[in-house]
Design a protein around this motif. Structure first.
Motif, PDB file in Angstrom:
ATOM      1  N   LEU A 293      31.553  41.315  31.460  1.00 45.78           N
ATOM      2  CA  LEU A 293      30.821  41.915  30.336  1.00 45.78           C
ATOM      3  C   LEU A 293      31.752  42.288  29.189  1.00 45.78           C
ATOM      4  CD1 LEU A 293      28.256  44.270  32.135  1.00 45.78           C
ATOM      5  CD2 LEU A 293      27.757  42.145  30.909  1.00 45.78           C
ATOM      6  N   LEU A 294      32.912  42.853  29.514  1.00 43.36           N
ATOM      7  CA  LEU A 294      33.870  43.210  28.471  1.00 43.36           C
ATOM      8  C   LEU A 294      34.331  41.968  27.721  1.00 43.36           C
ATOM      9  CD1 LEU A 294      36.046  45.788  30.438  1.00 43.36           C
ATOM     10  CD2 LEU A 294      34.701  46.315  28.389  1.00 43.36           C
ATOM     11  N   ALA A 295      34.689  40.928  28.462  1.00 39.14           N
ATOM     12  CA  ALA A 295      35.177  39.697  27.829  1.00 39.14           C
ATOM     13  C   ALA A 295      34.092  39.063  26.969  1.00 39.14           C
ATOM     14  CB  ALA A 295      35.662  38.724  28.898  1.00 39.14           C
ATOM     15  N   ALA A 296      32.862  39.046  27.462  1.00 35.89           N
ATOM     16  CA  ALA A 296      31.766  38.447  26.706  1.00 35.89           C
ATOM     17  C   ALA A 296      31.506  39.193  25.407  1.00 35.89           C
ATOM     18  CB  ALA A 296      30.500  38.428  27.557  1.00 35.89           C
ATOM     19  N   ALA A 297      31.801  40.497  25.394  1.00 33.79           N
ATOM     20  CA  ALA A 297      31.619  41.308  24.184  1.00 33.79           C
ATOM     21  C   ALA A 297      32.827  41.232  23.250  1.00 33.79           C
ATOM     22  CB  ALA A 297      31.345  42.755  24.564  1.00 33.79           C
ATOM     23  N   GLY A 298      33.842  40.454  23.625  1.00 34.24           N
ATOM     24  CA  GLY A 298      35.000  40.254  22.756  1.00 34.24           C
ATOM     25  C   GLY A 298      36.138  41.216  22.959  1.00 34.24           C
ATOM     26  N   HIS A 299      36.107  42.014  24.036  1.00 35.48           N
ATOM     27  CA  HIS A 299      37.193  42.950  24.298  1.00 35.48           C
ATOM     28  C   HIS A 299      38.306  42.248  25.080  1.00 35.48           C
ATOM     29  CE1 HIS A 299      34.767  46.370  22.988  1.00 35.48           C
ATOM     30  NE2 HIS A 299      33.772  45.892  23.724  1.00 35.48           N
ATOM     31  N   PRO A 300      39.566  42.422  24.703  1.00 35.39           N
ATOM     32  CA  PRO A 300      40.659  41.872  25.511  1.00 35.39           C
ATOM     33  C   PRO A 300      40.659  42.505  26.903  1.00 35.39           C
ATOM     34  CG  PRO A 300      41.436  42.560  23.339  1.00 35.39           C
ATOM     35  CD  PRO A 300      40.052  43.114  23.496  1.00 35.39           C
ATOM     36  N   VAL A 301      40.768  41.674  27.925  1.00 37.76           N
ATOM     37  CA  VAL A 301      40.683  42.139  29.301  1.00 37.76           C
ATOM     38  C   VAL A 301      41.820  41.551  30.118  1.00 37.76           C
ATOM     39  CG1 VAL A 301      39.280  42.201  31.405  1.00 37.76           C
ATOM     40  CG2 VAL A 301      38.161  42.273  29.171  1.00 37.76           C
ATOM     41  N   LYS A 302      42.455  42.405  30.915  1.00 37.15           N
ATOM     42  CA  LYS A 302      43.386  41.948  31.943  1.00 37.15           C
ATOM     43  C   LYS A 302      42.688  42.138  33.282  1.00 37.15           C
ATOM     44  CE  LYS A 302      47.832  42.494  31.310  1.00 37.15           C
ATOM     45  NZ  LYS A 302      49.198  43.055  31.119  1.00 37.15           N
ATOM     46  N   ALA A 303      42.432  41.029  33.949  1.00 38.56           N
ATOM     47  CA  ALA A 303      41.676  41.031  35.205  1.00 38.56           C
ATOM     48  C   ALA A 303      42.655  41.079  36.364  1.00 38.56           C
ATOM     49  CB  ALA A 303      40.795  39.799  35.295  1.00 38.56           C
ATOM     50  N   ALA A 304      42.743  42.230  37.020  1.00 35.85           N
ATOM     51  CA  ALA A 304      43.756  42.463  38.046  1.00 35.85           C
ATOM     52  C   ALA A 304      43.183  42.251  39.439  1.00 35.85           C
ATOM     53  CB  ALA A 304      44.298  43.885  37.923  1.00 35.85           C
ATOM     54  N   SER A 305      43.915  41.474  40.240  1.00 42.47           N
ATOM     55  CA  SER A 305      43.564  41.265  41.640  1.00 42.47           C
ATOM     56  C   SER A 305      44.825  40.880  42.393  1.00 42.47           C
ATOM     57  CB  SER A 305      42.503  40.171  41.786  1.00 42.47           C
ATOM     58  OG  SER A 305      43.011  38.919  41.366  1.00 42.47           O
ATOM     59  N   ARG A 306      44.774  40.954  43.711  1.00 41.27           N
ATOM     60  CA  ARG A 306      45.967  40.631  44.494  1.00 41.27           C
ATOM     61  C   ARG A 306      46.410  39.185  44.282  1.00 41.27           C
ATOM     62  NH1 ARG A 306      43.486  43.975  48.408  1.00 41.27           N
ATOM     63  NH2 ARG A 306      42.573  42.148  49.416  1.00 41.27           N
TER      64      ARG A 306
ATOM     65  N   ALA B 218      36.507  34.518  33.787  1.00 41.52           N
ATOM     66  CA  ALA B 218      36.170  33.901  32.501  1.00 41.52           C
ATOM     67  C   ALA B 218      36.437  34.850  31.342  1.00 41.52           C
ATOM     68  CB  ALA B 218      34.706  33.480  32.506  1.00 41.52           C
ATOM     69  N   GLY B 219      37.230  34.399  30.392  1.00 43.95           N
ATOM     70  CA  GLY B 219      37.498  35.161  29.180  1.00 43.95           C
ATOM     71  C   GLY B 219      38.546  36.236  29.312  1.00 43.95           C
ATOM     72  N   ALA B 220      39.121  36.404  30.510  1.00 43.18           N
ATOM     73  CA  ALA B 220      40.098  37.468  30.742  1.00 43.18           C
ATOM     74  C   ALA B 220      41.443  36.877  31.142  1.00 43.18           C
ATOM     75  CB  ALA B 220      39.596  38.407  31.839  1.00 43.18           C
ATOM     76  N   GLU B 221      42.496  37.676  30.943  1.00 43.99           N
ATOM     77  CA  GLU B 221      43.838  37.280  31.368  1.00 43.99           C
ATOM     78  C   GLU B 221      44.033  37.696  32.823  1.00 43.99           C
ATOM     79  OE1 GLU B 221      48.503  38.595  30.683  1.00 43.99           O
ATOM     80  OE2 GLU B 221      46.960  39.278  29.271  1.00 43.99           O
ATOM     81  N   PRO B 222      44.252  36.763  33.745  1.00 45.60           N
ATOM     82  CA  PRO B 222      44.463  37.156  35.140  1.00 45.60           C
ATOM     83  C   PRO B 222      45.852  37.746  35.342  1.00 45.60           C
ATOM     84  CG  PRO B 222      44.699  34.784  34.911  1.00 45.60           C
ATOM     85  CD  PRO B 222      44.298  35.305  33.563  1.00 45.60           C
ATOM     86  N   VAL B 223      45.929  38.837  36.079  1.00 45.17           N
ATOM     87  CA  VAL B 223      47.220  39.440  36.420  1.00 45.17           C
ATOM     88  C   VAL B 223      47.209  39.809  37.893  1.00 45.17           C
ATOM     89  CG1 VAL B 223      47.716  40.329  34.100  1.00 45.17           C
ATOM     90  CG2 VAL B 223      46.447  41.751  35.712  1.00 45.17           C
TER      91      VAL B 223
ATOM     92  N   ALA C 187      29.823  51.103  33.176  1.00 46.80           N
ATOM     93  CA  ALA C 187      31.282  51.103  33.080  1.00 46.80           C
ATOM     94  C   ALA C 187      31.743  50.640  31.706  1.00 46.80           C
ATOM     95  CB  ALA C 187      31.881  50.211  34.167  1.00 46.80           C
ATOM     96  N   VAL C 188      31.114  49.603  31.189  1.00 46.34           N
ATOM     97  CA  VAL C 188      31.496  49.097  29.867  1.00 46.34           C
ATOM     98  C   VAL C 188      31.264  50.150  28.796  1.00 46.34           C
ATOM     99  CG1 VAL C 188      30.900  47.403  28.091  1.00 46.34           C
ATOM    100  CG2 VAL C 188      31.210  46.668  30.463  1.00 46.34           C
ATOM    101  N   ARG C 189      30.147  50.848  28.871  1.00 50.88           N
ATOM    102  CA  ARG C 189      29.901  51.910  27.889  1.00 50.88           C
ATOM    103  C   ARG C 189      30.929  53.029  28.026  1.00 50.88           C
ATOM    104  NH1 ARG C 189      25.055  51.787  25.081  1.00 50.88           N
ATOM    105  NH2 ARG C 189      26.180  53.346  23.855  1.00 50.88           N
ATOM    106  N   ALA C 190      31.233  53.410  29.249  1.00 49.97           N
ATOM    107  CA  ALA C 190      32.213  54.479  29.466  1.00 49.97           C
ATOM    108  C   ALA C 190      33.600  54.086  28.976  1.00 49.97           C
ATOM    109  CB  ALA C 190      32.255  54.850  30.945  1.00 49.97           C
ATOM    110  N   LEU C 191      33.907  52.797  29.052  1.00 51.24           N
ATOM    111  CA  LEU C 191      35.220  52.307  28.621  1.00 51.24           C
ATOM    112  C   LEU C 191      35.313  52.112  27.116  1.00 51.24           C
ATOM    113  CD1 LEU C 191      35.736  49.686  31.440  1.00 51.24           C
ATOM    114  CD2 LEU C 191      37.326  51.564  30.973  1.00 51.24           C
ATOM    115  N   THR C 192      34.207  51.768  26.455  1.00 48.98           N
ATOM    116  CA  THR C 192      34.283  51.312  25.058  1.00 48.98           C
ATOM    117  C   THR C 192      33.600  52.206  24.045  1.00 48.98           C
ATOM    118  OG1 THR C 192      32.285  49.933  25.271  1.00 48.98           O
ATOM    119  CG2 THR C 192      34.395  48.917  25.854  1.00 48.98           C
TER     120      THR C 192
END
Length: 282
Positions: free
Chosen positions: A24-37, A43-48, A176-181
């Protein structure tokens, strides 16, 4: 040259709420770092790559980040030992807002995530704690309830006839998106539920109607459920989960809130709609 906009770090970005929040963040145009092990692409996020128990992954994940969606390590009965040092590190590196995923069954200062909840306002001026009720997706995804439905047509709990305001993970992500943005962080905890409280027998009846396959609820005692779960996970965590079922049986989760509608501007989604979307035809 214009500096890159600060990013939101979404921890657990391949999980039930993290994947939806990152998308949702990426679709709204917010830069996102998608963190996982595994640093899996979203989609639309930088994987880290990120591992709570590998501090070498923490600073790279925090580079260029000014806000965080924090999902504590699943199954850890003492998450504050790793989460709080990380949050303090994030604040020292310039992050200014954190949204923590907890649960409706865990109050501020309570066990596990409740202790992180209690400490969060002392680390961040801008913060929120999401306390969703039990996920509707527990009956449709890879949770043991969903597997029980698919394999045996049975939902096993120690919740008795207790009712729960089950919530759609899509609604959790939207909040969550509203709380973040939003310009101003909530600065409080937010209890999230669906539009109605249902027992596990009610859930079984809806799944039966939608799929055409008989599904029933099999109630266990607290002790039986604790022992059943202890075969799958650490004993302390099994006891905590069985205790949450017992609290449901005692009425602790029999409530409905308007938080989803208040934060997103639309009503929370009901379980039947989700079941028809995800289970019909199975």
């Amino acid at each position: 040259m214009t500096a890159a906009a600060p990013a939101t770090l979404v921890i657990g970005a391949t999980g039930t709420t993290g994947s939806r929040t990152a998308a949702l963040l990426a679709a709204a145009g917010h830069p996102v770092k998608a963190a996982s092990r595994g640093g899996v692409p979203v989609a639309g996020a930088e994987p880290v790559r990120f591992d709570w128990y590998d501090p070498d992954t923490h600073d790279p994940a925090l580079d260029g980040v000014d806000r965080l969606y924090v999902i504590p390590p699943v199954g850890d009965p003492d998450p504050e030992a790793v989460v709080l040092p990380f949050l303090r590190r994030a604040r020292a590196r310039g992050a200014r807002r954190a949204v923590l995923l907890s649960a409706s069954s865990i109050p501020e200062g309570g066990p596990a995530t409740g202790r992180v909840h209690a400490a969060l306002p002392g680390v961040f001026d801008e913060w929120a704690v999401l306390r969703p009720s039990w996920f509707m997706q527990n009956f449709t995804g890879d949770h043991m309830h969903a597997r029980g439905i698919r394999d045996d047509g049975v939902i096993v709990t120690a919740a008795g006839d207790g009712r729960v305001g089950f919530v759609d993970a899509d609604d959790i992500a939207a909040v969550a998106v509203r709380a973040l943005t939003d310009p101003h962080a909530p600065g409080t905890d937010l209890v999230l539920t669906g539009p109605e409280a249902l027992s596990h027998a009610d859930i079984a009846a809806v799944v039966t109607e939608v799929t055409g396959r008989p599904v029933r609820h099999r109630p266990l005692s607290y002790e039986e459920m604790r022992e059943r779960l202890a075969r799958l996970m650490p004993a302390e965590f099994a006891a905590m989960l069985a205790g949450m079922d017992r609290a449901i049986a005692e009425g602790a989760e029999d409530r409905v809130t308007d938080t989803v509608e208040r934060l997103t501007g639309r009503p929370a989604r009901g379980f039947r709609a989700l079941a028809e979307r995800e289970l019909a035809g199975r």
